[in-house]
Design a protein around this motif. Structure first.
Motif, mmCIF file in Angstrom:
data_model
loop_
_atom_site.group_PDB
_atom_site.id
_atom_site.type_symbol
_atom_site.label_atom_id
_atom_site.label_comp_id
_atom_site.label_asym_id
_atom_site.label_seq_id
_atom_site.Cartn_x
_atom_site.Cartn_y
_atom_site.Cartn_z
ATOM 1 N N UNK A 1 -1.260 -4.826 -39.149
ATOM 2 C CA UNK A 1 -2.087 -3.602 -38.443
ATOM 3 C C UNK A 1 -1.080 -2.358 -38.187
ATOM 4 N N UNK A 2 -1.193 -1.517 -39.008
ATOM 5 C CA UNK A 2 -0.397 -0.265 -38.664
ATOM 6 C C UNK A 2 -1.495 0.946 -38.163
ATOM 7 N N UNK A 3 -0.790 2.229 -38.176
ATOM 8 C CA UNK A 3 -1.608 3.066 -37.512
ATOM 9 C C UNK A 3 -2.630 3.656 -38.743
ATOM 10 N N UNK A 4 -2.283 3.283 -39.861
ATOM 11 C CA UNK A 4 -3.309 3.632 -41.024
ATOM 12 C C UNK A 4 -4.663 2.855 -40.625
ATOM 13 N N UNK A 5 -4.598 1.540 -40.508
ATOM 14 C CA UNK A 5 -5.734 0.794 -40.173
ATOM 15 C C UNK A 5 -6.564 1.175 -38.978
ATOM 16 N N UNK B 1 -8.127 4.157 -39.868
ATOM 17 C CA UNK B 1 -9.588 3.930 -40.558
ATOM 18 C C UNK B 1 -10.525 3.342 -39.676
ATOM 19 N N UNK B 2 -10.290 2.545 -38.847
ATOM 20 C CA UNK B 2 -11.169 1.860 -37.819
ATOM 21 C C UNK B 2 -11.959 3.149 -36.993
ATOM 22 N N UNK B 3 -11.132 4.066 -36.462
ATOM 23 C CA UNK B 3 -11.717 5.231 -36.013
ATOM 24 C C UNK B 3 -12.811 6.029 -36.810
ATOM 25 N N UNK B 4 -12.095 6.341 -37.995
ATOM 26 C CA UNK B 4 -12.955 7.105 -38.900
ATOM 27 C C UNK B 4 -14.321 6.382 -39.333
ATOM 28 N N UNK B 5 -14.199 5.122 -39.527
ATOM 29 C CA UNK B 5 -15.504 4.487 -39.827
ATOM 30 C C UNK B 5 -16.424 4.277 -38.804
ATOM 31 N N UNK B 6 -16.000 4.099 -37.497
ATOM 32 C CA UNK B 6 -16.988 4.021 -36.506
ATOM 33 C C UNK B 6 -17.458 5.456 -36.162
ATOM 34 N N UNK C 1 -13.447 -6.813 -44.330
ATOM 35 C CA UNK C 1 -12.293 -5.893 -44.265
ATOM 36 C C UNK C 1 -12.221 -5.081 -45.505
ATOM 37 N N UNK C 2 -12.101 -3.791 -45.082
ATOM 38 C CA UNK C 2 -11.952 -2.848 -46.067
ATOM 39 C C UNK C 2 -10.685 -1.808 -45.731
ATOM 40 N N UNK D 1 -8.042 -3.065 -44.798
ATOM 41 C CA UNK D 1 -7.045 -3.270 -43.567
ATOM 42 C C UNK D 1 -8.075 -2.994 -42.238
ATOM 43 N N UNK D 2 -8.981 -2.555 -42.378
ATOM 44 C CA UNK D 2 -9.874 -2.146 -41.248
ATOM 45 C C UNK D 2 -11.054 -3.276 -41.169
ATOM 46 N N UNK D 3 -11.306 -3.532 -40.116
ATOM 47 C CA UNK D 3 -12.439 -4.807 -39.964
ATOM 48 C C UNK D 3 -13.830 -3.993 -39.588
ATOM 49 N N UNK D 4 -14.769 -4.210 -40.267
ATOM 50 C CA UNK D 4 -16.148 -3.542 -40.257
ATOM 51 C C UNK D 4 -17.205 -4.849 -39.903
ATOM 52 N N UNK D 5 -17.901 -4.312 -39.260
ATOM 53 C CA UNK D 5 -19.065 -5.343 -39.148
ATOM 54 C C UNK D 5 -20.220 -4.846 -40.260
ATOM 55 N N UNK D 6 -20.712 -5.953 -40.870
ATOM 56 C CA UNK D 6 -21.604 -5.739 -41.964
ATOM 57 C C UNK D 6 -22.692 -4.831 -41.399
ATOM 58 N N UNK D 7 -23.048 -4.596 -40.373
ATOM 59 C CA UNK D 7 -23.987 -3.934 -39.883
ATOM 60 C C UNK D 7 -23.955 -2.356 -40.294
ATOM 61 N N UNK D 8 -22.371 -1.897 -40.103
ATOM 62 C CA UNK D 8 -22.072 -0.605 -40.432
ATOM 63 C C UNK D 8 -22.472 -0.415 -42.027
#
Lengths: 297, 362
Positions: free
Chosen positions: A1-5, A8-13, A134-135, A137-144
């Motif tokens: 888990x780096x800054x990149x993931x 990405x997590x923030x971006x996806x949310x 996992x996309x 390195x970021x984990x996403x709920x399938x609902x997204x």
């Protein structure tokens, strides 16, 4: 888990929330261009969609419940237009604003008394709240993915509808010049009712797909309406497709501001952005400053 | 002509006295407390009337201005400045009696701002913020202005809710009473209930007379012209932007003043005062009274707010305000009082002619 993931997590949310703002913004635009009314009750359609779907889900399979909720809310939208706006054609903008605000409060209160003040949610469309994909390195709920997919399909379908079908083109004609549209045999009143129905249906669908993630609550409408409006302004009012960009932008900015600002100030970012946009560039990022059209609305 | 201008003033004063005597005679003097609060809320609505009915602009941010007034005076009169005691500005402020030493609840010495100074500070702050928000916002029209002011209101609400020294969700309590002048104290104590009721009535009446004069002056006619047709008003040489801004700032100041008074009266203020629903409520009340009729708006909003504060509407409180908005705008956009008066007159003349008809038949 780096800054990149994390990034990405923030971006996806942000994109997930932003796509809902985009749908609300499209709803604003549809009604606004067909009727000239800016519907402050737009957020209530989202809330109603979620609430009705949750209720129906108790005894219907999920897809049927969602479809039924969308139809019911669409009919409600049509009914509101017929009851309150059809005969009010010649009223001032101030009157229109006040009526939609009144509607928004009444719908909220009706929801409070029909249901209650509890937070509800639909079940996850696939998987459960713990399942994740996992996309990069970021984990996403399938609902997204459901949210993003639904919004993408809706946007494409709507674009096709407005551009290629007779009804859609008639609707665009009404917004660009109602008198000319009437002279060429378009029933403007029906087009206005249709725009309310369509925009209510869009809102309800958004309310259903987002419900497992953000929950449905009787008070969720007003903040959504304002952020949706901010998205519509950002893209330029009167341009449904530009408001998709506006919505995503607001969602992402909001998501990243969470990491910088205290959580209590979460909503402040979006509202401040709206104010700034209104003051600096009210015709939107993509609109042209055709003096009157912006200032006379 | 003079009599016609004086008639509402005398009518209002007579009504105020009659209500107080009636409440006293019925042994329901405690009604006056809610009535006093309702009158302060009516002052916000009167300001909004000037903005909506005369300048033709909608503001969904007046709850925020009310809160800015109330919170400024609450913060200044409840915080302790004694740690700055030795600094130059504190000493200077102390000399001109802006800061005064006072004994706190536990007998210690605290240094707080006097309510009068806090009132002036609240007015200045509101003036500044109203200019800042109003200047860009009033270049916008209709929908845009409503949304901009609503956004402003939500920002104020969120900031109040998220800031610890503004009391967050609890608000600020323990605001001292305000010794106005000559023994007149703004306070919720039951001993000064009647006195406070008349103070609120007098303030409201004074502001109504002020508004009525403003409306009939050159400024009022300019605002009316802007309301009717802004482009035409500009063409005949009215500086529309400046008049709109002045009306906006003035009505914001009225809202803030009401906030200061009510905060001292109830000895506290909470974040709900800045909520969007409160702002919408003021718009509803202004519409309910007839937007271009400050007298009617004051009367109707005092009555409805009084019923709401007494808990008449139960859990349907907000729904009542929403329904009032929709019904009045769709049925009688000029406000219910004028059509109601016409209707009663027609009913009376109808009854008279019906009676006449019967005479003819017999």
């Amino acid at each position: 888990m780096g800054d990149d993931s994390l990034f990405l997590q923030y971006l996806l949310s942000g994109i997930t929330k932003g796509s809902i703002y985009a749908v609300v913004a499209i709803g604003f635009n549809l009604i606004y261009s067909a009727t000239g009314v800016l519907n402050f009750a737009q957020g209530e359609f989202v809330m109603l969609g979620g609430m009705i779907a949750v209720t129906l889900c108790a005894f219907l399979p999920l897809p049927v419940a969602v479809a039924a909720a969308v139809v019911i809310v669409a009919l409600t939208g049509c009914l509101l237009e017929i009851l309150f706006f059809r005969k009010l054609r010649h009223h001032t903008i101030m009157h229109m604003i006040i009526i939609t605000i009144g509607l928004s409060i009444v719908i909220q209160e009706v929801a409070l008394h029909l249901w209650d003040e509890k937070v509800r949610s639909l079940p996850y469309f696939s998987g459960s709240e713990v399942s994740s994909i996992r996309i990069f390195g970021a984990s996403v709920s399938p609902q997204v993915l459901w949210v993003l997919g639904t919004v993408a399909v809706v946007v494409v379908l709507l674009h096709a509808f407005l551009r290629y079908t007779l009804q859609g083109r008639a609707m665009r004609a009404c917004s660009s010049n109602p008198d000319a549209a009437m002279l060429s045999g378009i029933n403007i009143s029906n087009m206005r009712t249709l725009s309310f129905g369509l925009s209510a249906a869009l809102g309800a669908l958004a309310g259903c797909v987002i419900s497992p993630i953000t929950m449905t609550h009787y008070e969720m409408g007003a903040p959504l309406a304002i952020k949706g409006f901010a998205a519509a302004i950002l893209g330029g009012l009167g341009n449904p497709m530009a408001s998709v960009v506006g919505g995503l932008l607001i969602g992402v900015i909001e998501a990243f501001s969470v990491s910088k600002l205290p959580a209590a100030y979460n909503d402040v970012t979006a509202f401040a952005l709206l104010l700034l946009m209104l003051f600096v560039r009210p015709h939107g990022l993509f609109g042209s400053p055709s003096g009157e059209s912006v200032r006379e609305v | 002509m003079l009599l016609k201008r004086l008639f509402p003033v005398i009518g209002f004063a007579a009504l105020a006295i009659a209500v107080q005597l009636g409440a006293g005679a019925l042994g329901k003097e405690f009604y006056l407390t809610q009535l006093t609060m309702a009158i302060y809320y009516a002052i916000v609505v009167m300001g909004l009337c000037l903005l909506m009915g005369f300048a033709g602009q909608v503001s969904l941010g007046h709850g925020a201005f009310f809160a800015i007034g109330g919170y400024t005076s609450a913060v200044l009169t409840t915080s302790d400045f004694s740690r700055f005691q030795d600094s130059l500005w504190a000493a200077a402020l102390k000399r001109i009696h802006v800061l005064i030493p006072k004994a706190d609840l536990y007998g210690g010495q605290v240094l707080t701002t006097t309510p009068w100074a806090a009132f002036v500070a609240a007015m200045l702050l509101t003036f500044l913020i109203a200019c800042l928000i109003g200047y860009p916002a009033l270049r916008l029209k209709g929908h845009y202005l409503a949304m901009a002011t609503l956004g402003f209101c939500l920002i104020v609400n969120k900031i109040v809710l998220g800031t610890a020294w503004l009391g967050a969700a609890d608000g600020i309590s323990g605001v001292p009473e305000w010794n106005l002048a000559g023994g007149l104290v703004i306070s919720g104590r039951s001993a000064v209930r009647v006195q406070n009721y008349y103070a609120a009535c007098a303030l409201a009446l004074f502001l109504l007379i002020l508004l009525a004069n403003l409306v009939h002056s050159r400024v009022g006619r300019a605002l009316q012209a802007i309301h009717d047709r802004e482009t035409a008003a500009g063409a005949i040489g009215i500086n529309t932007a400046r008049y709109k801004l002045n009306a906006f700032v003035l009505s914001a100041l009225l809202a803030a003043a009401a906030g200061v008074f009510l905060t001292h009266y109830t000895a506290g203020i909470g974040p709900s005062e800045a909520s969007a629903l409160k702002s919408v409520r003021y718009v509803a009340l202004a519409a309910a009274g007839g937007m271009s009729n400050p007298w009617g708006a004051a009367l109707v909003s005092t009555a409805i707010n009084f019923l709401s504060l007494r808990g008449w509407f139960g859990t349907y409180d907000n729904a009542v305000f929403g329904a009032v908005l929709i019904l009045i705008i769709s049925i009688a956009p000029q406000g219910p009082l004028k059509p109601l008066g016409l209707w009663i007159r027609r009913l009376l003349s109808g009854a008279r002619s019906a009676a006449g008809g019967e005479h003819a038949a017999s």
